[in-house]
Write an enzyme that holds these catalytic residues in place. Structure first.
Site, mmCIF file in Angstrom:
data_model
loop_
_atom_site.group_PDB
_atom_site.id
_atom_site.type_symbol
_atom_site.label_atom_id
_atom_site.label_comp_id
_atom_site.label_asym_id
_atom_site.label_seq_id
_atom_site.Cartn_x
_atom_site.Cartn_y
_atom_site.Cartn_z
ATOM 1 N N ASP A 145 0.809 -1.225 0.000
ATOM 2 C CA ASP A 145 0.000 0.000 0.000
ATOM 3 C C ASP A 145 0.839 1.272 0.000
ATOM 4 O OD1 ASP A 145 -2.260 -1.671 0.251
ATOM 5 O OD2 ASP A 145 -1.987 -1.718 2.419
ATOM 6 N N LYS A 147 2.173 2.182 -5.128
ATOM 7 C CA LYS A 147 2.893 1.767 -6.337
ATOM 8 C C LYS A 147 2.099 2.084 -7.598
ATOM 9 C CE LYS A 147 3.202 -2.348 -4.571
ATOM 10 N NZ LYS A 147 2.927 -2.094 -3.136
ATOM 11 N N GLY A 191 -4.267 -4.075 -4.793
ATOM 12 C CA GLY A 191 -5.287 -3.172 -5.322
ATOM 13 C C GLY A 191 -4.672 -1.810 -5.503
ATOM 14 N N HIS A 192 -4.785 -1.284 -6.701
ATOM 15 C CA HIS A 192 -4.265 0.055 -6.950
ATOM 16 C C HIS A 192 -5.438 0.977 -7.175
ATOM 17 C CE1 HIS A 192 -0.436 -1.679 -7.379
ATOM 18 N NE2 HIS A 192 -0.560 -2.102 -8.606
ATOM 19 N N GLN A 201 2.259 -5.764 -3.168
ATOM 20 C CA GLN A 201 2.581 -5.829 -1.727
ATOM 21 C C GLN A 201 3.939 -5.137 -1.473
ATOM 22 O OE1 GLN A 201 1.583 -9.215 -3.163
ATOM 23 N NE2 GLN A 201 -0.407 -8.312 -2.935
HETATM 24 P P1 IMP Z 1 -2.776 -12.587 1.547
HETATM 25 O O1 IMP Z 1 -1.792 -12.065 0.569
HETATM 26 O O2 IMP Z 1 -4.209 -12.286 1.181
HETATM 27 O O3 IMP Z 1 -2.551 -14.035 1.858
HETATM 28 O O4 IMP Z 1 -2.541 -11.814 2.949
HETATM 29 C C1 IMP Z 1 -1.362 -11.999 3.716
HETATM 30 C C2 IMP Z 1 -0.944 -10.686 4.371
HETATM 31 O O5 IMP Z 1 -0.518 -9.771 3.370
HETATM 32 C C3 IMP Z 1 -2.049 -9.973 5.142
HETATM 33 O O6 IMP Z 1 -1.469 -9.299 6.242
HETATM 34 C C4 IMP Z 1 -2.569 -8.958 4.150
HETATM 35 O O7 IMP Z 1 -3.180 -7.854 4.777
HETATM 36 C C5 IMP Z 1 -1.283 -8.569 3.467
HETATM 37 N N1 IMP Z 1 -1.499 -8.079 2.099
HETATM 38 C C6 IMP Z 1 -1.761 -8.802 0.990
HETATM 39 N N2 IMP Z 1 -1.874 -8.006 -0.083
HETATM 40 C C7 IMP Z 1 -1.653 -6.761 0.343
HETATM 41 C C8 IMP Z 1 -1.590 -5.496 -0.322
HETATM 42 O O8 IMP Z 1 -1.745 -5.365 -1.532
HETATM 43 N N3 IMP Z 1 -1.331 -4.427 0.482
HETATM 44 C C9 IMP Z 1 -1.105 -4.547 1.806
HETATM 45 N N4 IMP Z 1 -1.147 -5.694 2.466
HETATM 46 C C10 IMP Z 1 -1.408 -6.798 1.735
#
Ligand code: IMP
Length: 431
Positions: A14, A17, A41-42, A226
């Site tokens: 977040d 990017k 998500g952008h 991420q």
């Molecule tokens: P997952 O990727 O859905 O398995 O989530 C694993 C961890 O990564 C959790 O703490 C999510 O909140 C975090 N996470 C996954 N995608 C994002 C992102 O795009 N931005 C911020 N945190 C993310």
């Protein structure tokens, strides 16, 4: 001269990017995603209009740019089709050849989503706080060599067989272990063959395409999802995502050799945020934290969850620089700090009475770390109109200088607002 640039998050995701990739896309001919899925998500604001993309690179907003999704990404076909429809409704993606999807990318199947949610529910207080999109279970199946790839959706016999092989085991877990409804193979086969038909024209060989672009000396931008601290190997395990979010992930996930990467850009916010569970040494539970959340609109673009907010952490940034070989930062959301007095930077941690300067690799140690802050004078001026460093208040410039010093990394760009034009450009990574 053509250049290949990797853009990754240097914190917990977040970092903004989307906006950076959108800006840098004008200098690249191909924009490639290499890991993650629709957990990302952008939110992009162009000409005042908001677009949220989860799968498709932000470069798609530039007509005529090629956008690709590499083999290392996991794709939810229903979600990507919805994105394609939304782009077309805005008269973007006029030419389907501008979007290329790797046939080797793994597909997030309905059982992946169901298992992700069921497991999180069963973990209770120990949950990771995943996005619930099925990312982890999909990567598990990939590593277990039982996954379904995008190209499999194009062949009825292959897909039927793969579903028949996977689903009985998943249904035992869902129904017997988690008490959820079992899924039906025929329904999934039909819906996914239909998705495959709609996606067929987009499926391509991405590493081959990268090789061709390279030969033709065309610039490529690799778009990470991420952030470095959520990396499955280098992040705050187990509070991480299931893919390689560090810069090296670009090579493995897209299919290009490390000798072909020219520059790595790390994105950071002027402060720090984290969604989901896991250690976050500089987290604020006070008025300043709430202010950052409100002013910075720190709510997830995928799940809408409020993001935890805190001070910028130079220890964590130095670590991200090291594991990803970051050449320069883009620092986002400087405007959000206007009116915050004083501003603080974590320069070290205190752990068991000792001052440590290195980011601990164990979550237990990180949880026990107390940040050591350096306080700096804040600024009250609105910075959103600044387009050059000289137009920033002196205190803001000192803050940025200090971050560069502490991380030994230069700042290439500073974002002072959500719009494309609300940006101070210092150095172009493509030059
Ligand atoms: P997952 O990727 O859905 O398995 O989530 C694993 C961890 O990564 C959790 O703490 C999510 O909140 C975090 N996470 C996954 N995608 C994002 C992102 O795009 N931005 C911020 N945190 C993310």
């Amino acid at each position: 001269m053509a250049r290949n640039v990797v853009v990754i998050g240097a914190q917990w995701g977040d970092e903004g990017k989307g906006k950076v990739v959108d800006i840098l896309s004008s200098d690249a001919e191909l924009i490639v995603r290499f890991q993650g899925g629709n957990n990302a998500g952008h939110t992009l604001v162009v000409d005042g209009e908001k677009t949220v993309l989860h799968h498709i690179p932000s470069g798609i907003l530039h007509p005529g740019k090629l956008c690709a999704i590499g083999p290392g990404v996991v794709i939810d076909p229903e979600v990507i089709l919805r994105e394609i429809d939304a782009l077309k409704a805005r008269r973007l993606l006029a030419d389907d050849r501008d979007l290329r999807l790797s046939g080797s990318a793994h597909v997030i199947m309905p059982w992946h989503r169901a298992l992700d949610l069921a497991r999180e529910e069963s973990r209770g207080g120990a949950r990771i706080g995943t996005t619930g999109r099925g990312i982890g279970p999909c990567y598990e199946d990939k590593a277990a060599r039982s996954g379904i790839r995008l190209a499999d959706l194009l062949d009825r016999d292959v897909l039927r067989e793969k579903i028949a092989r996977s689903l009985p085991e998943k249904n035992v877990l869902l129904a017997k272990l988690y008490g959820k409804e079992a899924l039906r193979a025929e329904e999934i086969l039909d819906s996914h063959l239909a998705y495959g038909e709609r996606l067929r024209g987009y499926v391509d060989d991405i590493p081959r395409m990268l090789g061709r672009m390279e030969k033709e000396a065309r610039s490529i931008l690799f778009e990470g999802a991420q952030g470095a601290l959520l990396d499955v190997d280098h992040g705050t395990y187990p509070y991480v995502t299931s893919s390689s979010t560090v810069a090296g992930g670009a090579c493995a996930g897209a299919g290009i050799g490390p000798t072909r990467i020219d520059t790595v850009v790390g994105i950071t916010k002027a402060y720090a945020t984290r969604v989901g569970a896991g250690p976050f040494p500089t987290e604020l539970h006070d008025e300043v934290g709430r202010r950052l959340q409100q002013v910075g609109q720190e709510f997830g673009s995928t799940t809408g969850r409020p993001r935890r907010c805190g001070w910028i952490d130079a220890v964590a940034l130095r670590y991200a620089v090291r594991v990803s070989g970051i050449d320069g930062f883009v620092l986002n959301k400087l405007d959000v700090l206007s009116g915050v007095h004083p501003v603080k930077i974590a320069v070290a941690y205190r752990l068991a009475g000792e001052k440590v300067f290195e980011f601990p690799t164990s979550v237990k140690a990180l949880e026990a770390c107390e940040p050591v802050y350096e306080e700096m004078e804040g600024w009250s001026e609105d910075v959103r109109k600044a387009r050059k460093m000289s137009q920033l208040p002196a205190a803001a410039r000192r803050y940025l200088d200090r971050i560069q010093e502490l991380t030994d990394t230069e700042i290439l760009m500073v974002s002072v607002g959500p719009g494309r034009e609300e940006t101070i450009r210092i150095k172009n990574p493509f030059d």
